[in-house]
Design a protein around this motif. Structure first.
Motif, PDB file in Angstrom:
ATOM      1  N   TYR A  14      -7.721  60.936  34.865  1.00  0.00           N
ATOM      2  CA  TYR A  14      -7.953  59.731  34.075  1.00  0.00           C
ATOM      3  C   TYR A  14      -7.381  58.533  34.789  1.00  0.00           C
ATOM      4  O   TYR A  14      -6.332  58.632  35.437  1.00  0.00           O
ATOM      5  N   ASN A  15      -8.080  57.413  34.647  1.00  0.00           N
ATOM      6  CA  ASN A  15      -7.530  56.166  35.160  1.00  0.00           C
ATOM      7  C   ASN A  15      -6.743  55.470  34.068  1.00  0.00           C
ATOM      8  O   ASN A  15      -6.924  55.736  32.877  1.00  0.00           O
ATOM      9  N   LYS A  16      -5.881  54.587  34.500  1.00  0.00           N
ATOM     10  CA  LYS A  16      -5.124  53.742  33.585  1.00  0.00           C
ATOM     11  C   LYS A  16      -6.073  53.168  32.527  1.00  0.00           C
ATOM     12  O   LYS A  16      -7.181  52.744  32.853  1.00  0.00           O
ATOM     13  N   LYS A  17      -5.645  53.195  31.297  1.00  0.00           N
ATOM     14  CA  LYS A  17      -6.383  52.657  30.143  1.00  0.00           C
ATOM     15  C   LYS A  17      -7.496  53.562  29.614  1.00  0.00           C
ATOM     16  O   LYS A  17      -8.117  53.247  28.594  1.00  0.00           O
ATOM     17  N   ASP A  18      -7.784  54.657  30.307  1.00  0.00           N
ATOM     18  CA  ASP A  18      -8.796  55.583  29.803  1.00  0.00           C
ATOM     19  C   ASP A  18      -8.322  56.224  28.503  1.00  0.00           C
ATOM     20  O   ASP A  18      -7.145  56.555  28.355  1.00  0.00           O
ATOM     21  N   ILE A  19      -9.258  56.401  27.608  1.00  0.00           N
ATOM     22  CA  ILE A  19      -8.945  57.092  26.366  1.00  0.00           C
ATOM     23  C   ILE A  19      -9.035  58.596  26.604  1.00  0.00           C
ATOM     24  O   ILE A  19     -10.005  59.067  27.197  1.00  0.00           O
ATOM     25  N   ILE A  20      -8.046  59.339  26.156  1.00  0.00           N
ATOM     26  CA  ILE A  20      -8.075  60.790  26.344  1.00  0.00           C
ATOM     27  C   ILE A  20      -8.631  61.466  25.095  1.00  0.00           C
ATOM     28  O   ILE A  20      -9.474  62.323  25.170  1.00  0.00           O
ATOM     29  N   PHE A  21      -8.134  61.060  23.951  1.00  0.00           N
ATOM     30  CA  PHE A  21      -8.783  61.451  22.700  1.00  0.00           C
ATOM     31  C   PHE A  21      -8.457  60.450  21.613  1.00  0.00           C
ATOM     32  O   PHE A  21      -7.471  59.736  21.695  1.00  0.00           O
ATOM     33  N   ARG A  22      -9.343  60.408  20.631  1.00  0.00           N
ATOM     34  CA  ARG A  22      -9.176  59.460  19.525  1.00  0.00           C
ATOM     35  C   ARG A  22      -8.818  60.204  18.253  1.00  0.00           C
ATOM     36  O   ARG A  22      -9.318  61.305  18.013  1.00  0.00           O
ATOM     37  N   GLN A  23      -8.005  59.581  17.435  1.00  0.00           N
ATOM     38  CA  GLN A  23      -7.635  60.239  16.190  1.00  0.00           C
ATOM     39  C   GLN A  23      -8.856  60.426  15.302  1.00  0.00           C
ATOM     40  O   GLN A  23      -9.830  59.691  15.402  1.00  0.00           O
TER      41      GLN A  23
ATOM     42  N   ASP B  49      -4.416  71.224  11.959  1.00  0.00           N
ATOM     43  CA  ASP B  49      -5.676  71.215  11.222  1.00  0.00           C
ATOM     44  C   ASP B  49      -6.914  70.959  12.070  1.00  0.00           C
ATOM     45  O   ASP B  49      -7.976  70.635  11.546  1.00  0.00           O
ATOM     46  N   GLN B  50      -6.777  71.092  13.371  1.00  0.00           N
ATOM     47  CA  GLN B  50      -7.921  70.989  14.291  1.00  0.00           C
ATOM     48  C   GLN B  50      -8.550  69.600  14.349  1.00  0.00           C
ATOM     49  O   GLN B  50      -9.625  69.419  14.918  1.00  0.00           O
ATOM     50  N   ILE B  51      -7.897  68.637  13.705  1.00  0.00           N
ATOM     51  CA  ILE B  51      -8.357  67.256  13.800  1.00  0.00           C
ATOM     52  C   ILE B  51      -7.219  66.461  14.412  1.00  0.00           C
ATOM     53  O   ILE B  51      -6.080  66.559  13.950  1.00  0.00           O
ATOM     54  N   HIS B  52      -7.507  65.695  15.442  1.00  0.00           N
ATOM     55  CA  HIS B  52      -6.447  64.894  16.038  1.00  0.00           C
ATOM     56  C   HIS B  52      -5.918  63.897  15.027  1.00  0.00           C
ATOM     57  O   HIS B  52      -6.680  63.167  14.411  1.00  0.00           O
ATOM     58  N   GLN B  53      -4.607  63.885  14.885  1.00  0.00           N
ATOM     59  CA  GLN B  53      -3.989  62.974  13.929  1.00  0.00           C
ATOM     60  C   GLN B  53      -3.583  61.668  14.584  1.00  0.00           C
ATOM     61  O   GLN B  53      -3.103  60.761  13.930  1.00  0.00           O
ATOM     62  N   TYR B  54      -3.742  61.608  15.911  1.00  0.00           N
ATOM     63  CA  TYR B  54      -3.411  60.384  16.602  1.00  0.00           C
ATOM     64  C   TYR B  54      -4.265  60.287  17.865  1.00  0.00           C
ATOM     65  O   TYR B  54      -5.026  61.199  18.173  1.00  0.00           O
TER      66      TYR B  54
END
Lengths: 230, 230
Positions: free
Chosen positions: B39-48, B94-99
């Motif tokens: 990943y590059n700087k500022k890339d999103i890895i995962f969204r809540q 719960d298998q859902i990203h909380q953050y």
DNA sequence: TTATTAGGATGATTTATATCATCTCTCTTT
DNA sequence: AAAGAGAGATGATATAAATCATCCTAATAA
């Protein structure tokens, strides 16, 4: 020792989460290494900063889990009801209780020897995985409660407390607060006075019916909206 | 997809916590079911609020874990460095990203198939127990950070941020902030302006040396006292 | 090149909520 | 029965910190 703590041979098997994943030998091992302790209302179950000694599983009653701050400020994290572990994150984490617990009504708690429990975890992967699950959910829950306390303003926080009782604890929109106004304030992350004031406003605005510790949520929609708006 | 995400066959074995508890077959299984993503700087890895897909283990770089609130308010929970899992509590919970997580500098992250990982957990009790331990510690940590944000006032919270970098991240009393003032404020649970003001006071009081993102803690004692007084 | 945006920094103003004070009422306790 | 303590309630006041406004500088885009 501030606990009425009478030990009984009563089994705690029926309250154990995922008991069905255990085989006979494992159940028997836990059985041999556990006992139920009775607490009276207001009894301290454990204090923060003490070493963890056992896995604790709620069998009956209700317990409040809270963090004591230096300057008198205490934060009420959650209430624990039958079938829930208490202090599990600390037992599995760093072996020092990170918070305190006291009974808010008479309670029976099953104490299980840590080593016996760990042995079961090690030989039963499915059970172990479910525990990981429980701890994670517990973490996410407390985490959300603290987020509420940190980043919502009063009406949102009070709404969260109402929803906590209505949805998590009693599972119905009318109930009696099992806590004093001071404790409720600690649950909302505010002061007794501010809590009372805001609750009174909810009452005046006909969002809730309120008489002493008796509460009925009249408009669940508004409460939920307040919670969401923060 | 906002990720530079080039896949490489690079192994993530050396960063895996408690790798020594795994046998050859288990290492090989994880190896076959994992890959490193850049990943590059500022890339999103995962969204809540998105579903979890993999176990994620930091291999290099730095990532910020944060919760996005409705009204623009975001809370920075922690930074993750190599050897740390990210999103583990959500995967197991719960298998859902909380953050959400984004890279604050170029980062390599190892993605491991959840089922392969769960299989290893189920057949390796010791490894599984250590994971429970890690998750618990992670929970306790975030929990303490949020307590800081909720129940300390500004100087205490700013002191906590300084200690976080000095003790947890860089392990030395002088360092460069890897975050903007706005992000630092989110880490302290305040606004950019208030953060800057308080930090400037620290500078004027000769508690820290400060020049842009360069910080040197001059009086660690005072910083710790401020943190403790809250 | 100029225009625009983002970060950093400070001062002035506003506001949410804590704090302080007071009063009532109900329990304990002696 | 008297006295004290704890809970609940409400008004007045204080204050920490957010918000708003402005300015400067550096980076980025048109």
């Amino acid at each position: 020792m501030n606990q009425s703590g009478s030990i009984s041979g009563f089994p705690c098997e029926q309250q154990m989460p995922y008991r069905q994943l255990l085989d006979e030998g494992q159940v028997e091992l836990l059985q041999r290494n556990s006992n139920v302790v009775n607490y009276n209302k207001k009894d301290i179950i454990f204090r923060q900063n003490t070493r963890t000694s056992h896995i604790m599983l709620m069998v009956s009653g209700m317990v409040k889990i809270f963090k004591e701050g230096r300057n008198e400020r205490t934060v009420l994290l959650r209430l624990a009801t039958p079938g829930e572990y208490i202090g599990m994150m600390s037992v599995m984490g760093d072996q020092i209780h990170q918070y305190s617990a006291t009974a808010i009504e008479n309670a029976d708690i099953c104490f299980i020897d840590i080593n016996a429990y760990r042995n079961v975890l090690m030989e039963n992967g499915k059970f172990s995985l479910q525990l990981t699950n429980l701890i994670s959910q517990d973490g996410l829950f407390i985490f959300n409660r603290l987020m509420s306390q940190t980043h919502k303003q009063l009406p949102g926080r009070i709404a969260d407390v109402l929803l906590y009782f209505a949805e998590q604890i009693y599972k119905q929109p009318h109930f009696d607060f099992p806590l004093t106004r001071r404790e409720l304030a600690e649950l909302a992350g505010t002061t007794k006075e501010s809590f009372i004031r805001t609750l009174t406003e909810f009452k005046n605005d006909k969002i809730i019916y309120l008489d002493g510790s008796r509460v009925e949520i009249i408009s669940m929609d508004i409460v939920k909206t307040l919670s969401e708006l923060g």
